[in-house]
Design a protein around this motif. Structure first.
Motif, short mmCIF file in Angstrom:
data_model
loop_
_atom_site.label_atom_id
_atom_site.label_comp_id
_atom_site.label_asym_id
_atom_site.label_seq_id
_atom_site.Cartn_x
_atom_site.Cartn_y
_atom_site.Cartn_z
N CYS A 5 0.84 -1.21 0.00
CA CYS A 5 0.00 0.00 0.00
C CYS A 5 0.87 1.26 0.00
CB CYS A 5 -0.93 0.00 1.21
SG CYS A 5 -2.24 -1.23 1.15
N ARG A 6 1.93 1.24 0.77
CA ARG A 6 2.83 2.40 0.82
C ARG A 6 3.45 2.66 -0.56
NH1 ARG A 6 6.04 0.45 4.09
NH2 ARG A 6 7.83 -0.04 2.75
N ARG A 7 3.90 1.59 -1.20
CA ARG A 7 4.52 1.74 -2.52
C ARG A 7 3.50 2.21 -3.57
NH1 ARG A 7 9.32 -0.82 -3.57
NH2 ARG A 7 9.20 0.48 -5.45
N LEU A 8 2.29 1.70 -3.51
CA LEU A 8 1.26 2.10 -4.47
C LEU A 8 0.91 3.57 -4.31
CD1 LEU A 8 -1.11 -1.01 -4.38
CD2 LEU A 8 0.49 -0.40 -6.19
N LYS A 9 0.88 4.05 -3.06
CA LYS A 9 0.60 5.47 -2.83
C LYS A 9 1.71 6.32 -3.43
CE LYS A 9 -2.12 4.79 1.38
NZ LYS A 9 -2.13 4.92 2.87
N GLN A 10 2.94 5.85 -3.32
CA GLN A 10 4.06 6.57 -3.92
C GLN A 10 3.93 6.62 -5.44
OE1 GLN A 10 7.43 4.39 -2.45
NE2 GLN A 10 7.35 5.30 -0.39
N MET A 11 3.33 5.59 -6.02
CA MET A 11 3.13 5.55 -7.48
C MET A 11 1.88 6.32 -7.91
SD MET A 11 3.84 1.49 -8.18
CE MET A 11 4.85 0.57 -7.03
N MET A 28 7.24 -4.58 -6.75
CA MET A 28 6.84 -3.18 -6.67
C MET A 28 7.83 -2.29 -7.43
SD MET A 28 3.94 -3.08 -5.16
CE MET A 28 3.69 -4.60 -6.09
N ASP A 29 9.12 -2.62 -7.35
CA ASP A 29 10.10 -1.86 -8.12
C ASP A 29 9.80 -1.95 -9.61
OD1 ASP A 29 11.44 -1.21 -5.80
OD2 ASP A 29 12.97 -2.77 -6.01
N ARG A 30 9.50 -3.16 -10.07
CA ARG A 30 9.25 -3.35 -11.49
C ARG A 30 7.93 -2.71 -11.91
NH1 ARG A 30 11.04 -9.72 -12.53
NH2 ARG A 30 13.24 -9.45 -11.92
N LEU A 31 6.92 -2.74 -11.05
CA LEU A 31 5.67 -2.09 -11.37
C LEU A 31 5.88 -0.58 -11.52
CD1 LEU A 31 2.59 -1.96 -11.74
CD2 LEU A 31 2.36 -1.95 -9.25
N ALA A 32 6.63 0.01 -10.59
CA ALA A 32 6.91 1.45 -10.66
C ALA A 32 7.66 1.79 -11.94
CB ALA A 32 7.71 1.88 -9.45
N ALA A 33 8.63 0.97 -12.31
CA ALA A 33 9.39 1.22 -13.54
C ALA A 33 8.50 1.08 -14.78
CB ALA A 33 10.56 0.25 -13.63
N PHE A 34 7.59 0.12 -14.75
CA PHE A 34 6.68 -0.07 -15.88
C PHE A 34 5.76 1.14 -16.04
CE2 PHE A 34 2.46 -1.53 -17.37
CZ PHE A 34 2.82 -1.96 -18.64
N LEU A 35 5.26 1.66 -14.93
CA LEU A 35 4.36 2.82 -14.99
C LEU A 35 5.06 4.02 -15.63
CD1 LEU A 35 2.48 2.68 -11.54
CD2 LEU A 35 1.78 1.70 -13.74
#
Length: 375
Positions: free
Chosen positions: A293-299, A365-372
């Motif tokens: 949840c914390r990582r998704l909020k950052q994204m 989460m790292d890869r999801l952020a990079a994909f976005l």
């Protein structure tokens, strides 16, 4: 080809399995698709199974389940607040077996089952096979809560049951007391069952509002439960169904025709499972949910607040990409696998499973952020 049961023509392969299988074709892909605990089954449970085998507990069990497990289940549920007797307990092949027995047993052709969505897709499949009609109640527009107006809009003279799953798969959200009171007012005294799929109740932050504990509805409640999620026993395939005594007497006959009985030595092990504490595993899942949840909020991805289970359901609609295409590209380009919300009846979202090792989640989460960043 000789014609089959026409209801089967409406069934589709599980989207969860489809995207999992696609991920397996991509080397190094992080799989956040399957809702399966990464923990091993507790040693006490495995020891009990081995001891049962050594005692030659390998013969047919009673159709309803061995006396010791049914007593243990009845005691555990009564202590939780759902007063019941061993005669009301039916041991099934996981919660799936409980759901199938319940829905096939209560539905006549054309009768309707209200399914608050997003929801586990198996509900719709079982209702369809049973000859019933699944009716979606979209709760995503109301903050993932059940409102009186929305529920009234889907109820009809043919409504036979409402399925409640809280904490929810795929959102992890919990139905609040107002939602449950809305359901109670709508069904109390009517010939409508409330089917409570409680498989994630042991994996919540605290006590969860639960309609299965309501004494006024006791003649209308069917409770489905499983050993799979709280005790990391997915491969054991044992669960149970509880309902009114007269209803269970008839559903037992159906269950006996389906599977005869669940393996005897597995049931002995489940007695041991009820004596173990799933809280340490639940605490790990909560910590993982909080990290995701914390990582998704950052994204910048919004999501309904998960209060249990091990899922998070972020909204990806702002990217303007159908969620199935989003998940396919995320696998092939981003090397991380999630499940499209469309598989749960709620497009524009993806489901992330937190039931995997911490380092995998962090990398995912790292890869999801990079994909976005590429969109």
């Amino acid at each position: 080809m000789i014609p089959l049961n026409s209801n089967l023509s409406q069934l589709q392969r599980s989207g969860i399995r489809r995207y999992t299988n696609l991920a397996k074709t991509v080397p190094g892909c992080i799989m956040l698709t399957i809702g399966e605990p990464d923990f091993d089954t507790p040693q006490a449970v495995k020891d009990a199974a081995q001891a049962a085998l050594a005692r030659n507990r390998t013969h047919y069990a009673p159709n309803q389940g061995v006396d010791g497990l049914r007593r243990a289940v009845a005691e555990a549920e009564t202590a939780r607040g759902m007063a019941c007797t061993p005669e009301q307990v039916l041991i099934t092949a996981g919660a799936t077996g409980a759901l199938f027995t319940a829905l096939l047993g209560i539905l006549n052709p054309g009768e309707e089952v209200v399914i608050p969505t997003p929801a586990f897709p198996l509900y719709e499949s079982i209702v369809t096979v049973a000859g019933g009609r699944p009716v979606a109640l979209d709760i995503s527009r109301d903050g993932f809560r059940i409102t009186e107006a929305a529920l009234a809009g889907v109820l009809s003279p043919r409504t036979k049951a409402i399925i409640l799953n809280s904490p929810n798969n795929p959102t992890g959200a919990v139905l609040d007391r107002a939602s449950l009171d809305t359901v109670k007012r709508a069904v109390l005294g009517r010939e409508i069952f409330v089917l409570c799929d409680n498989v994630y109740q042991g994996l919540s932050r605290g006590p969860v509002p639960d309609l299965s504990l309501d004494r006024e509805l006791s003649d209308q409640i069917l409770l489905c439960q499983s050993f799979s999620k709280p005790y990391a026993m997915t491969g054991w395939r044992v669960g149970y169904l509880i309902g009114p005594a007269d209803v269970m007497a008839r559903l037992l006959l159906l269950h006996a025709a389906e599977v005869a009985a669940i393996p005897t030595f597995l049931q002995d092990a489940c007695v041991a499972a009820l004596g173990t504490d799933p809280a340490p595993m639940a605490q790990v899942y909560e910590r993982r949910r909080e990290m995701v949840c914390r990582r998704l909020k950052q994204m910048g991805l919004p999501f309904p607040e998960p209060e249990g289970a091990f899922y998070v359901f972020p909204d990806i609609s702002r990217f303007g990409i159908p969620d199935e295409e989003f998940c396919t590209r995320l696998i092939t380009q981003g090397r991380v696998a999630t499940v499209p919300g469309e598989c749960f009846g709620c497009g524009g979202h993806i489901r992330i499973s937190c039931a995997c090792a911490d380092e995998q989640l962090e990398t995912g989460m790292d890869r999801l952020a990079a994909f976005l960043e590429t969109l």
